[in-house]
Design a protein around this motif. Sequence first.
Motif, mmCIF file in Angstrom:
data_model
loop_
_atom_site.group_PDB
_atom_site.id
_atom_site.type_symbol
_atom_site.label_atom_id
_atom_site.label_comp_id
_atom_site.label_asym_id
_atom_site.label_seq_id
_atom_site.Cartn_x
_atom_site.Cartn_y
_atom_site.Cartn_z
ATOM 1 N N MET A 11 166.509 31.964 9.707
ATOM 2 C CA MET A 11 166.226 31.422 8.373
ATOM 3 C C MET A 11 164.957 30.575 8.427
ATOM 4 S SD MET A 11 167.679 31.672 5.389
ATOM 5 C CE MET A 11 169.458 31.549 5.162
ATOM 6 N N ASP A 12 163.810 31.240 8.430
ATOM 7 C CA ASP A 12 162.539 30.522 8.540
ATOM 8 C C ASP A 12 161.883 30.278 7.184
ATOM 9 O OD1 ASP A 12 162.733 30.361 11.340
ATOM 10 O OD2 ASP A 12 161.970 32.399 11.544
ATOM 11 N N VAL A 13 162.688 30.187 6.143
ATOM 12 C CA VAL A 13 162.139 29.738 4.862
ATOM 13 C C VAL A 13 162.058 28.216 4.930
ATOM 14 C CG1 VAL A 13 163.107 31.693 3.613
ATOM 15 C CG2 VAL A 13 164.427 29.582 3.778
ATOM 16 N N ILE A 33 173.466 31.925 11.655
ATOM 17 C CA ILE A 33 172.167 31.678 11.034
ATOM 18 C C ILE A 33 171.383 30.775 11.974
ATOM 19 C CG2 ILE A 33 170.964 30.635 9.070
ATOM 20 C CD1 ILE A 33 173.507 31.229 7.394
ATOM 21 N N LYS A 34 170.173 31.211 12.312
ATOM 22 C CA LYS A 34 169.324 30.412 13.200
ATOM 23 C C LYS A 34 168.371 29.570 12.357
ATOM 24 C CE LYS A 34 165.745 32.150 15.502
ATOM 25 N NZ LYS A 34 164.603 31.223 15.339
ATOM 26 N N VAL A 35 168.368 28.284 12.643
ATOM 27 C CA VAL A 35 167.525 27.343 11.894
ATOM 28 C C VAL A 35 166.585 26.666 12.878
ATOM 29 C CG1 VAL A 35 167.592 25.173 10.620
ATOM 30 C CG2 VAL A 35 169.301 26.924 10.157
ATOM 31 N N MET A 116 159.797 35.455 25.980
ATOM 32 C CA MET A 116 159.515 35.482 24.540
ATOM 33 C C MET A 116 159.014 36.857 24.099
ATOM 34 S SD MET A 116 158.211 31.635 23.680
ATOM 35 C CE MET A 116 158.589 31.825 21.940
ATOM 36 N N SER A 117 159.013 37.069 22.777
ATOM 37 C CA SER A 117 158.794 38.422 22.248
ATOM 38 C C SER A 117 157.354 38.721 21.851
ATOM 39 C CB SER A 117 159.678 38.606 21.007
ATOM 40 O OG SER A 117 159.341 37.642 20.017
ATOM 41 N N HIS A 118 156.541 37.701 21.684
ATOM 42 C CA HIS A 118 155.188 37.915 21.150
ATOM 43 C C HIS A 118 154.237 38.377 22.258
ATOM 44 C CE1 HIS A 118 155.227 34.037 22.945
ATOM 45 N NE2 HIS A 118 153.987 33.739 22.625
ATOM 46 N N ALA A 174 159.487 42.800 11.856
ATOM 47 C CA ALA A 174 158.117 42.304 11.686
ATOM 48 C C ALA A 174 157.305 42.328 12.990
ATOM 49 C CB ALA A 174 158.145 40.893 11.117
ATOM 50 N N GLN A 175 157.963 42.136 14.123
ATOM 51 C CA GLN A 175 157.237 42.136 15.408
ATOM 52 C C GLN A 175 157.233 43.508 16.087
ATOM 53 O OE1 GLN A 175 157.951 38.621 17.985
ATOM 54 N NE2 GLN A 175 159.142 37.782 16.284
ATOM 55 N N GLY A 176 157.869 44.477 15.455
ATOM 56 C CA GLY A 176 157.776 45.852 15.954
ATOM 57 C C GLY A 176 158.960 46.374 16.744
ATOM 58 N N VAL A 192 166.889 38.515 13.380
ATOM 59 C CA VAL A 192 165.924 39.054 12.407
ATOM 60 C C VAL A 192 165.610 37.993 11.354
ATOM 61 C CG1 VAL A 192 165.425 40.880 10.745
ATOM 62 C CG2 VAL A 192 166.848 41.384 12.740
ATOM 63 N N GLY A 193 164.323 37.788 11.122
ATOM 64 C CA GLY A 193 163.894 36.828 10.117
ATOM 65 C C GLY A 193 163.233 37.484 8.933
ATOM 66 N N ARG A 194 161.894 37.678 9.016
ATOM 67 C CA ARG A 194 161.109 38.117 7.859
ATOM 68 C C ARG A 194 161.623 39.373 7.179
ATOM 69 N NH1 ARG A 194 155.575 37.578 11.086
ATOM 70 N NH2 ARG A 194 157.101 37.743 12.777
ATOM 71 N N SER A 195 162.066 40.366 7.965
ATOM 72 C CA SER A 195 162.521 41.630 7.334
ATOM 73 C C SER A 195 163.638 41.363 6.340
ATOM 74 C CB SER A 195 163.028 42.615 8.381
ATOM 75 O OG SER A 195 162.038 42.901 9.304
HETATM 76 O O1 O7E Z 1 159.781 37.907 13.528
HETATM 77 P P1 O7E Z 1 160.883 37.467 12.642
HETATM 78 O O2 O7E Z 1 160.434 37.029 11.297
HETATM 79 O O3 O7E Z 1 162.014 38.468 12.585
HETATM 80 O O4 O7E Z 1 161.503 36.127 13.249
HETATM 81 C C1 O7E Z 1 161.878 36.016 14.581
HETATM 82 C C2 O7E Z 1 162.462 34.658 14.836
HETATM 83 O O5 O7E Z 1 162.816 34.579 16.215
HETATM 84 C C3 O7E Z 1 161.526 33.491 14.565
HETATM 85 O O6 O7E Z 1 162.311 32.382 14.148
HETATM 86 C C4 O7E Z 1 160.921 33.192 15.911
HETATM 87 O O7 O7E Z 1 160.562 31.838 16.040
HETATM 88 C C5 O7E Z 1 162.092 33.527 16.829
HETATM 89 N N1 O7E Z 1 161.729 33.947 18.197
HETATM 90 C C6 O7E Z 1 160.838 34.968 18.390
HETATM 91 O O8 O7E Z 1 160.365 35.622 17.462
HETATM 92 N N2 O7E Z 1 160.473 35.278 19.676
HETATM 93 C C7 O7E Z 1 160.976 34.645 20.755
HETATM 94 O O9 O7E Z 1 160.620 34.982 21.864
HETATM 95 C C8 O7E Z 1 161.934 33.644 20.562
HETATM 96 C C9 O7E Z 1 162.354 33.355 19.279
HETATM 97 C C10 O7E Z 1 163.513 32.527 19.116
HETATM 98 O O10 O7E Z 1 164.158 32.462 18.126
HETATM 99 O O11 O7E Z 1 163.944 31.896 20.187
HETATM 100 C C11 O7E Z 1 165.165 31.228 20.123
HETATM 101 C C12 O7E Z 1 166.333 32.079 19.764
#
Ligand code: O7E
Length: 218
Positions: A11-13, A33-35, A116-118, A174-176, A192-195
Motif C-alpha cells: 500500500m504505497d499510496v 497489507i504492507k505499509v 532486492m528486486s531492482h 510494474a518491475q517486470g 504487489v503494489g502499483r499494478s
Molecule cells: O513495484 P510495486 O509497485 O509492485 O511495489 C513493490 C513494493 O515492494 C514496494 O513497496 C517496494 O518498496 C517493495 N520492495 C521492492 O519492490 N523490492 C525489494 O527488493 C523489496 C521491497 C520490499 O517490500 O521489501 C520488504 C518486503
Amino acid sequence: MIKNKGLILSMDVVEKQKAIMIAEETCDSVDAIKVGYPLVLGAGIGIIGELARYAPVIADFKVADIPNTNKLICEHVFKAGADSVISHGFPGRDSLSSCIETAEEFGKEVYVVAEMSHPGATDFFLPVAESIAEMAVECGAAGVVAPATRPDSLKRIRNIIGNELKIMSPGVGAQGGKASDAISSGADWIIVGRSIYKSQYPKKVAESIVAEIESVTR
Ligand code: O7E
C-alpha cells in the motif's frame, strides 16, 4: 502470518482515505497489507492500526540500525498494531537479533531482506544475499524477502532457507516479474503494489493475481 491467497498488497499510496478505500476493496484477496514510509509519512503511524482492521499489516521500515535503535523502532511498530516488521540483514547479527527478540516479546514476526528486486541490487546485494539468508535462518526470522524479478535467486534462496522459513517476493507487475514464476520458484507470497493500487479496478486486479497464483499451486 497465515498463507492463504499468496498475495500481499503493497500500500504505497500516501493518503489515508485512499489507503482505506483500497483496503476495503481488496481485503478478501490478500493475506496482508504492507505499509512503508510513503504511507506512514503521509498519513501518520495510526494508519497501521486502521488498516489492521482489514488484514494483518506488515510494517516495511527495512529496519537497519544498531540493536538499541532497532528495538525502539520495532516496539513502536508493534504497539501501533503491526503483525510483522521488515528488517535489513546487512547491519549484522546483533541488529537483526534485536528485532527478532523484540518481535518475540510481542508475539510478532520479522522478515529479513535477503536480496532486492531492482536493477541496482546487483551493485552490492547479490554477493551477500546467500549469507543474509543463512543469518535469517540462524537468528530465527520468520522468513526472508527475495526478488520476483530474479526467479533463479528465489530458487537459490529457497534452497538455503529450507521449507520452515517463508519467502515474500516483490517485483511482480510494474518491475517486470511474473506472479506464477515467483510462486513456482519458491515464493510463498508475492508482494504487489502499483499494478493494484494504481488500477481503476484494484479488486479485479487483485482477484486475477490470486487466480494466477492458484493456477500454479492447485
Ligand atoms: O513495484 P510495486 O509497485 O509492485 O511495489 C513493490 C513494493 O515492494 C514496494 O513497496 C517496494 O518498496 C517493495 N520492495 C521492492 O519492490 N523490492 C525489494 O527488493 C523489496 C521491497 C520490499 O517490500 O521489501 C520488504 C518486503
